[in-house]
Write a protein that holds these residues in place. Sequence first.
Motif, mmCIF file in Angstrom:
data_model
loop_
_atom_site.group_PDB
_atom_site.id
_atom_site.type_symbol
_atom_site.label_atom_id
_atom_site.label_comp_id
_atom_site.label_asym_id
_atom_site.label_seq_id
_atom_site.Cartn_x
_atom_site.Cartn_y
_atom_site.Cartn_z
ATOM 1 N N THR A 94 47.767 -11.871 22.841
ATOM 2 C CA THR A 94 48.261 -12.983 23.645
ATOM 3 C C THR A 94 49.637 -12.627 24.185
ATOM 4 O O THR A 94 50.419 -11.941 23.526
ATOM 5 N N GLY A 95 49.925 -13.086 25.392
ATOM 6 C CA GLY A 95 51.232 -12.811 25.957
ATOM 7 C C GLY A 95 51.199 -12.852 27.470
ATOM 8 O O GLY A 95 50.436 -13.603 28.072
ATOM 9 N N VAL A 96 52.024 -12.029 28.076
ATOM 10 C CA VAL A 96 52.146 -12.000 29.531
ATOM 11 C C VAL A 96 51.953 -10.570 30.024
ATOM 12 O O VAL A 96 52.348 -9.611 29.370
ATOM 13 N N GLN A 97 51.310 -10.446 31.178
ATOM 14 C CA GLN A 97 51.093 -9.154 31.805
ATOM 15 C C GLN A 97 51.563 -9.229 33.243
ATOM 16 O O GLN A 97 51.321 -10.210 33.947
ATOM 17 N N GLY A 98 52.241 -8.180 33.686
ATOM 18 C CA GLY A 98 52.670 -8.105 35.070
ATOM 19 C C GLY A 98 52.191 -6.822 35.706
ATOM 20 O O GLY A 98 51.995 -5.822 35.022
ATOM 21 N N TRP A 99 51.982 -6.863 36.997
ATOM 22 C CA TRP A 99 51.583 -5.666 37.720
ATOM 23 C C TRP A 99 52.417 -5.582 39.010
ATOM 24 O O TRP A 99 52.791 -6.573 39.606
ATOM 25 N N ASP A 100 52.714 -4.356 39.373
ATOM 26 C CA ASP A 100 53.556 -4.100 40.560
ATOM 27 C C ASP A 100 54.922 -4.752 40.427
ATOM 28 O O ASP A 100 55.265 -5.647 41.218
ATOM 29 N N TYR A 282 42.902 -15.997 31.663
ATOM 30 C CA TYR A 282 44.134 -15.872 32.442
ATOM 31 C C TYR A 282 44.627 -17.247 32.876
ATOM 32 O O TYR A 282 43.833 -18.132 33.183
ATOM 33 N N SER A 283 45.939 -17.402 32.925
ATOM 34 C CA SER A 283 46.529 -18.659 33.393
ATOM 35 C C SER A 283 47.936 -18.387 33.929
ATOM 36 O O SER A 283 48.467 -17.280 33.784
ATOM 37 N N ASP A 284 48.524 -19.398 34.552
ATOM 38 C CA ASP A 284 49.910 -19.319 35.047
ATOM 39 C C ASP A 284 50.142 -18.106 35.938
ATOM 40 O O ASP A 284 51.119 -17.363 35.759
ATOM 41 N N TYR A 285 49.262 -17.906 36.900
ATOM 42 C CA TYR A 285 49.448 -16.805 37.848
ATOM 43 C C TYR A 285 50.745 -16.987 38.626
ATOM 44 O O TYR A 285 51.085 -18.095 39.044
ATOM 45 N N GLY A 286 51.459 -15.880 38.809
ATOM 46 C CA GLY A 286 52.676 -15.912 39.610
ATOM 47 C C GLY A 286 53.923 -16.295 38.847
ATOM 48 O O GLY A 286 55.031 -16.157 39.366
ATOM 49 N N ALA A 287 53.763 -16.776 37.596
ATOM 50 C CA ALA A 287 54.944 -17.091 36.799
ATOM 51 C C ALA A 287 55.712 -15.802 36.533
ATOM 52 O O ALA A 287 55.123 -14.744 36.297
ATOM 53 N N ARG A 288 56.998 -15.878 36.562
ATOM 54 C CA ARG A 288 57.811 -14.673 36.419
ATOM 55 C C ARG A 288 57.572 -14.025 35.059
ATOM 56 O O ARG A 288 57.704 -14.666 34.019
ATOM 57 N N ALA A 289 57.204 -12.741 35.083
ATOM 58 C CA ALA A 289 56.954 -11.993 33.852
ATOM 59 C C ALA A 289 58.247 -11.300 33.440
ATOM 60 O O ALA A 289 58.535 -10.170 33.837
ATOM 61 N N THR A 290 59.075 -12.007 32.670
ATOM 62 C CA THR A 290 60.346 -11.457 32.227
ATOM 63 C C THR A 290 60.116 -10.625 30.972
ATOM 64 O O THR A 290 59.873 -11.159 29.892
ATOM 65 N N VAL A 291 60.169 -9.323 31.122
ATOM 66 C CA VAL A 291 59.952 -8.409 30.005
ATOM 67 C C VAL A 291 61.162 -7.490 29.888
ATOM 68 O O VAL A 291 61.547 -6.834 30.854
#
Length: 324
Positions: A94-100, A282-291
């Motif tokens: 579980t968590g957040v994933q970002g691409w590009d 998947y949920s919250d598309y476009g939310a800033r992925a602060t990693v």
Amino acid sequence: MGMSAWKRASVCVAAVTVVAGVTSCQAGDGGTKGKAAEPKVLSRGEATEVLQAAFKKTTEAKSAKVRMTMSMPASMQGMGDMAGAAGDGTMEMTGVQGWDPAVMDMTIKGSDLAGLDSDGPSEIRMIMLDNVMYADMGAKQAAEMDGKRWMKLDFRAIAEEAGSKELQKQITGSLESMNQDPAQQLALLLESPNLKHVGPQKVDGVQAQRYKGTLTFEEIVKGNGSLDFLSEEEREELIANAEKSGVKGYDTEVWVNEDDYPVKMVLGMKSDEGTVDITTHYSDYGARATVEAPPAKDTVDLFEMLQGLGEGLSDIGADAGADV
């Protein structure tokens, strides 16, 4: 650092290997049961248009929250050796994933993780940033690592030091596989020769449309951009080895909501060894992925640890290359 801490460090490496090795081979037949709410079913052409729109919006979103469950037979190569336990195992992420750019902040837990080391952590937080993995080994392990709870896993640096081109290719492919985002999975599904629209279905409380298709291993290899580093000869060898090992192919299902975003994917790979099943929400598309990478003062570099233990990196590279 004591050997027990080193053993637990290997648990972290094993977990990364499991995730990296399986993500690029996603498939499955585990759709939800139930009758469609509406009888209308789109034609292949209409279904293609919907998924192309979903691909475009997902690509532009660049991030999403992820909830994934992965089950894998212990008999399958890699997991069976690492887990050392009979029967099916399950891992949850579980968590957040970002691409590009590609980033990830996930917490991994499950029966297979526990089976890797009975004294190890029950869950591991993984961060990927700039093609480097960081693993939170927990407070207990930090006590044996000079108070540093984070382990840095820069596999590319290790491969370069080992001087093994084969190992470098393996690692590059694994990192690319870990970077697979839902848009790339949609692109693969669009390559399916028997893509079809199944019908409407509710997922996580929202109305969605379900699509499915199958792909052979050869079609996956040709359509998977993360394997572009392979030469044509290596691709043919990969396909031949898959056929010998009994890989039967891939089934893929996706549920797209009314905003043209995939909200669920069921993917899996069937072989003589069993079935790998991966279900992702998947949920919250476009939310800033602060990693962010953990502070250097709290981090132990695996590469430096290997050197400190006197490990022969060239030998590691040779052994890994022999397994390609």
